[in-house]
Design a protein around this motif. Structure first.
Motif: not given
Length: 298
Positions: A214-230
């Motif tokens: 699911d594209a919208e879910a994938m984008e939010l999961v990416h944002q969550i991971g990117y925040c943790i990574g930052g």
């Protein structure tokens, strides 16, 4: 002098309390779990019952008097005094160390629960034999701990490792009661953000749908991971750890978020920390409890 052969650990949460009697090697004699009382008198009565029960059990098992009591709180505490616990305001100002001396005749020490989770992981979990570790606990809220030269930092006010207050959006209006990272990637924050998608969903559904494409879910999961990574990139660049641990309920989705976490670290981390090992914590909900047991022996 009687040898110290057992200790009591108590992990006090906003809704649940975990308590254990354990040996100096970390062998659990008994664990109990119960709802947290919402009044000061109610909580002290619960602690009286726990200490009495475990003291009696220690004698029955031939372990003598417990040598100490370690107690973890989700907030700001000194070694003796509960200063500020947002979810348990009735306890603010309580001198629990003095209460323990008078009531239990067993010394008690207090510490932030995120810091104790890191002690637990170093003692019996994923950070054994490590000396330089960052830990993020991503649950209903966000906490954590910072270990340097084998010691978990307490800080001046006892709140070192309050990872939920990290901020990576300088345009955010801020919230005096809750940090930016906690609002973005705690379990509560993820549920809130997932409920605002075009097809509202829970955090569990979010990760399942992301895995299904699911594209919208994938984008939010990416944002969550990117925040943790930052967040990892920022702190790893400052403290130069040998290991970063991710604990709490959100850690069960670590593999799904790892590509985004790594992308953020590569972009924002210092050269010496871009390949820092990242692992899920092993002790789950018992990390803080075992850290509290360890505190009882320190």
């Amino acid at each position: 002098m009687e040898l110290c052969r057992s200790g009591i650990g108590i992990d006090i949460g906003g809704t649940k309390i975990l308590a254990a009697l354990a040996t100096e090697r970390g062998d659990i004699v008994e664990v109990i779990k119960f709802d947290t009382a919402k009044t000061r008198s109610g909580l002290l009565s619960q602690l009286d019952d726990v200490v009495g029960r475990f003291t009696e059990l220690a004698f029955k098992r031939g372990l003598g008097t417990p040598c100490g009591i370690g107690i973890g709180f989700p907030g700001k505490v000194s070694e003796q005094i509960v200063n500020w616990v947002p979810n348990l305001p009735e306890l603010n100002g309580l001198d629990l160390g003095a209460y323990a001396d008078e009531r239990w005749a067993i010394p008690a020490r207090l510490q932030n629960d995120g810091q104790l989770a890191l002690y637990g992981e170093q003692w019996l979990g994923a950070a054994q034999r490590c000396q330089h570790v960052l830990m993020f606990t991503l649950g209903t809220g966000i906490g954590g701990g910072i270990m340097v030269d084998g010691k978990v930092l307490r800080g001046l006010h006892g709140t070192a490792g309050s990872m939920g207050w990290l901020t990576m959006d300088m345009n955010d209006a801020g919230d005096p009661e809750q940090g930016w990272m906690e609002r973005m990637v705690s379990g509560t924050g993820i549920n809130r953000r997932a409920s605002m998608l075009s097809t509202p969903m829970s955090s569990r559904e979010l990760f399942d749908k992301a895995s299904a494409g699911d594209a919208e879910a994938m984008e939010l999961v990416h944002q969550i991971g990117y925040c943790i990574g930052g967040a990892v990139a920022n702190l790893a660049s400052v403290f130069d750890p040998e290991l970063v641990l991710i604990g709490g309920g959100v850690s069960s989705q670590l593999d799904r978020m790892m590509p985004s976490i790594r992308n953020a670290i590569q972009r924002y981390g210092s050269p010496s920390t871009r390949d820092v090992p990242i692992a899920a914590a092993k002790l789950l909900e018992k990390a803080g409890l075992l850290g509290a047991v360890k505190l009882a022996f320190l």
